[in-house]
Design a protein around this motif. Structure first.
Motif, PDB file in Angstrom:
ATOM      1  N   LYS A   5       0.852  -1.181   0.000  1.00 15.50           N
ATOM      2  CA  LYS A   5       0.000   0.000   0.000  1.00 15.50           C
ATOM      3  C   LYS A   5       0.891   1.237   0.000  1.00 15.50           C
ATOM      4  CE  LYS A   5      -3.735  -2.344   2.344  1.00 15.50           C
ATOM      5  NZ  LYS A   5      -4.674  -2.340   3.449  1.00 15.50           N
ATOM      6  N   VAL A   6       0.502   2.200  -0.818  1.00 16.29           N
ATOM      7  CA  VAL A   6       1.239   3.455  -0.918  1.00 16.29           C
ATOM      8  C   VAL A   6       0.427   4.518  -0.195  1.00 16.29           C
ATOM      9  CG1 VAL A   6       2.268   5.141  -2.469  1.00 16.29           C
ATOM     10  CG2 VAL A   6       2.092   2.751  -3.200  1.00 16.29           C
ATOM     11  N   TYR A   7       1.044   5.158   0.778  1.00 18.65           N
ATOM     12  CA  TYR A   7       0.381   6.199   1.563  1.00 18.65           C
ATOM     13  C   TYR A   7       1.103   7.528   1.404  1.00 18.65           C
ATOM     14  CZ  TYR A   7      -2.186   2.689   4.296  1.00 18.65           C
ATOM     15  OH  TYR A   7      -3.007   1.679   4.695  1.00 18.65           O
ATOM     16  N   TYR A   8       0.312   8.602   1.437  1.00 19.27           N
ATOM     17  CA  TYR A   8       0.873   9.938   1.621  1.00 19.27           C
ATOM     18  C   TYR A   8       0.359  10.385   2.972  1.00 19.27           C
ATOM     19  CZ  TYR A   8       2.309  14.722   1.091  1.00 19.27           C
ATOM     20  OH  TYR A   8       2.943  15.933   1.289  1.00 19.27           O
ATOM     21  N   GLU A   9       1.260  10.551   3.909  1.00 16.91           N
ATOM     22  CA  GLU A   9       0.907  10.761   5.308  1.00 16.91           C
ATOM     23  C   GLU A   9      -0.016   9.608   5.713  1.00 16.91           C
ATOM     24  OE1 GLU A   9      -0.481  14.821   5.493  1.00 16.91           O
ATOM     25  OE2 GLU A   9       1.568  15.589   5.430  1.00 16.91           O
ATOM     26  N   ASP A  10      -1.286   9.862   6.018  1.00 22.68           N
ATOM     27  CA  ASP A  10      -2.226   8.793   6.386  1.00 22.68           C
ATOM     28  C   ASP A  10      -3.249   8.506   5.291  1.00 22.68           C
ATOM     29  OD1 ASP A  10      -1.031   8.376   8.851  1.00 22.68           O
ATOM     30  OD2 ASP A  10      -2.300   9.850   9.864  1.00 22.68           O
ATOM     31  N   ILE A  11      -3.037   9.041   4.103  1.00 24.04           N
ATOM     32  CA  ILE A  11      -3.981   8.890   2.994  1.00 24.04           C
ATOM     33  C   ILE A  11      -3.519   7.752   2.087  1.00 24.04           C
ATOM     34  CG2 ILE A  11      -5.037  10.010   1.002  1.00 24.04           C
ATOM     35  CD1 ILE A  11      -4.392  12.703   2.451  1.00 24.04           C
ATOM     36  N   LEU A  12      -4.380   6.757   1.896  1.00 26.50           N
ATOM     37  CA  LEU A  12      -4.066   5.655   0.995  1.00 26.50           C
ATOM     38  C   LEU A  12      -4.124   6.177  -0.437  1.00 26.50           C
ATOM     39  CD1 LEU A  12      -3.499   2.640   0.508  1.00 26.50           C
ATOM     40  CD2 LEU A  12      -5.993   2.321   0.436  1.00 26.50           C
ATOM     41  N   GLN A  42      -7.164  16.962  -2.766  1.00 22.68           N
ATOM     42  CA  GLN A  42      -6.916  17.232  -1.349  1.00 22.68           C
ATOM     43  C   GLN A  42      -7.029  18.714  -1.007  1.00 22.68           C
ATOM     44  OE1 GLN A  42      -6.681  14.704   0.774  1.00 22.68           O
ATOM     45  NE2 GLN A  42      -6.827  13.350  -0.996  1.00 22.68           N
ATOM     46  N   GLY A  43      -7.010  19.584  -2.027  1.00 22.31           N
ATOM     47  CA  GLY A  43      -7.070  21.025  -1.785  1.00 22.31           C
ATOM     48  C   GLY A  43      -5.743  21.599  -1.337  1.00 22.31           C
ATOM     49  N   TRP A  44      -4.643  20.951  -1.734  1.00 25.34           N
ATOM     50  CA  TRP A  44      -3.300  21.381  -1.352  1.00 25.34           C
ATOM     51  C   TRP A  44      -2.589  22.034  -2.531  1.00 25.34           C
ATOM     52  CZ3 TRP A  44      -1.989  15.914   0.817  1.00 25.34           C
ATOM     53  CH2 TRP A  44      -2.696  15.707   2.006  1.00 25.34           C
ATOM     54  N   ASP A  45      -1.520  22.767  -2.219  1.00 21.46           N
ATOM     55  CA  ASP A  45      -0.721  23.420  -3.249  1.00 21.46           C
ATOM     56  C   ASP A  45       0.518  22.625  -3.634  1.00 21.46           C
ATOM     57  OD1 ASP A  45      -2.435  25.639  -3.394  1.00 21.46           O
ATOM     58  OD2 ASP A  45      -1.413  26.607  -1.720  1.00 21.46           O
ATOM     59  N   GLU A  46       1.045  21.830  -2.710  1.00 15.76           N
ATOM     60  CA  GLU A  46       2.268  21.081  -3.002  1.00 15.76           C
ATOM     61  C   GLU A  46       2.366  19.831  -2.137  1.00 15.76           C
ATOM     62  OE1 GLU A  46       5.416  23.402  -0.123  1.00 15.76           O
ATOM     63  OE2 GLU A  46       5.197  24.094  -2.178  1.00 15.76           O
ATOM     64  N   LEU A  47       3.240  18.914  -2.553  1.00 18.52           N
ATOM     65  CA  LEU A  47       3.507  17.681  -1.821  1.00 18.52           C
ATOM     66  C   LEU A  47       4.942  17.676  -1.331  1.00 18.52           C
ATOM     67  CD1 LEU A  47       2.057  14.957  -4.233  1.00 18.52           C
ATOM     68  CD2 LEU A  47       1.000  15.872  -2.188  1.00 18.52           C
ATOM     69  N   ASP A  48       5.172  16.958  -0.265  1.00 14.18           N
ATOM     70  CA  ASP A  48       6.523  16.669   0.197  1.00 14.18           C
ATOM     71  C   ASP A  48       6.721  15.175  -0.031  1.00 14.18           C
ATOM     72  OD1 ASP A  48       8.895  16.127   1.470  1.00 14.18           O
ATOM     73  OD2 ASP A  48       8.348  17.123   3.344  1.00 14.18           O
ATOM     74  N   PHE A  49       7.540  14.825  -1.022  1.00 13.41           N
ATOM     75  CA  PHE A  49       7.696  13.416  -1.370  1.00 13.41           C
ATOM     76  C   PHE A  49       8.324  12.601  -0.246  1.00 13.41           C
ATOM     77  CE2 PHE A  49       6.441  14.891  -5.458  1.00 13.41           C
ATOM     78  CZ  PHE A  49       5.824  13.798  -6.037  1.00 13.41           C
ATOM     79  N   ASN A  50       8.855  13.244   0.768  1.00 15.62           N
ATOM     80  CA  ASN A  50       9.357  12.527   1.938  1.00 15.62           C
ATOM     81  C   ASN A  50       8.218  11.983   2.798  1.00 15.62           C
ATOM     82  OD1 ASN A  50      12.149  12.876   1.461  1.00 15.62           O
ATOM     83  ND2 ASN A  50      11.960  14.996   2.153  1.00 15.62           N
ATOM     84  N   ASP A  51       6.995  12.453   2.553  1.00 20.93           N
ATOM     85  CA  ASP A  51       5.843  12.006   3.339  1.00 20.93           C
ATOM     86  C   ASP A  51       5.147  10.783   2.740  1.00 20.93           C
ATOM     87  OD1 ASP A  51       6.174  13.889   5.338  1.00 20.93           O
ATOM     88  OD2 ASP A  51       4.926  15.375   4.336  1.00 20.93           O
ATOM     89  N   PHE A  52       5.655  10.276   1.610  1.00 22.61           N
ATOM     90  CA  PHE A  52       5.134   9.036   1.068  1.00 22.61           C
ATOM     91  C   PHE A  52       5.773   7.873   1.818  1.00 22.61           C
ATOM     92  CE2 PHE A  52       4.109  11.608  -2.644  1.00 22.61           C
ATOM     93  CZ  PHE A  52       2.886  11.092  -3.018  1.00 22.61           C
ATOM     94  N   ARG A  53       4.992   6.809   1.991  1.00 28.79           N
ATOM     95  CA  ARG A  53       5.552   5.605   2.608  1.00 28.79           C
ATOM     96  C   ARG A  53       4.892   4.372   2.012  1.00 28.79           C
ATOM     97  NH1 ARG A  53       2.088   3.504   6.610  1.00 28.79           N
ATOM     98  NH2 ARG A  53       0.434   4.941   7.197  1.00 28.79           N
ATOM     99  N   LEU A  54       5.580   3.270   2.123  1.00 30.71           N
ATOM    100  CA  LEU A  54       5.092   1.997   1.625  1.00 30.71           C
ATOM    101  C   LEU A  54       4.818   1.077   2.814  1.00 30.71           C
ATOM    102  CD1 LEU A  54       7.637   1.421  -1.272  1.00 30.71           C
ATOM    103  CD2 LEU A  54       5.381   2.459  -1.403  1.00 30.71           C
ATOM    104  N   ASP A  55       3.703   0.383   2.771  1.00 26.93           N
ATOM    105  CA  ASP A  55       3.322  -0.557   3.822  1.00 26.93           C
ATOM    106  C   ASP A  55       3.142  -1.919   3.168  1.00 26.93           C
ATOM    107  OD1 ASP A  55       2.446  -1.632   6.253  1.00 26.93           O
ATOM    108  OD2 ASP A  55       0.375  -1.124   5.815  1.00 26.93           O
ATOM    109  N   TYR A  56       3.974  -2.872   3.573  1.00 25.86           N
ATOM    110  CA  TYR A  56       3.928  -4.213   3.013  1.00 25.86           C
ATOM    111  C   TYR A  56       3.163  -5.141   3.921  1.00 25.86           C
ATOM    112  CZ  TYR A  56       7.837  -2.757   0.049  1.00 25.86           C
ATOM    113  OH  TYR A  56       8.623  -2.111  -0.860  1.00 25.86           O
TER     114      TYR A  56
END
Length: 58
Positions: A5-12, A42-56
């Motif tokens: 699963k690919v998450y951005y912060e807590d968003i799947l 999401q109504g955001w202006d930018e992403l921080d790619f460091n906030d992506f995570r993978l859950d196996y």
């Protein structure tokens, strides 16, 4: 097989069934991640790619 699963912060963002590990960039490419659409949704202006995570999970 592994469900990843690919998450951005807590968003799947998406799920992939795979038999090997991969980077966040590879996973985003496989799920055809559209940064502009995600930001708009999401109504955001930018992403921080460091906030992506993978859950196996098996």
């Amino acid at each position: 097989m592994i469900v990843m699963k690919v998450y951005y912060e807590d968003i799947l963002v998406g799920e992939i069934i795979t038999n090997h590990s991969m980077t966040v960039d590879q996973a985003l490419e496989l799920i055809n991640f559209n940064e502009e659409a995600f930001l708009s949704e999401q109504g955001w202006d930018e992403l921080d790619f460091n906030d992506f995570r993978l859950d196996y999970s098996v």
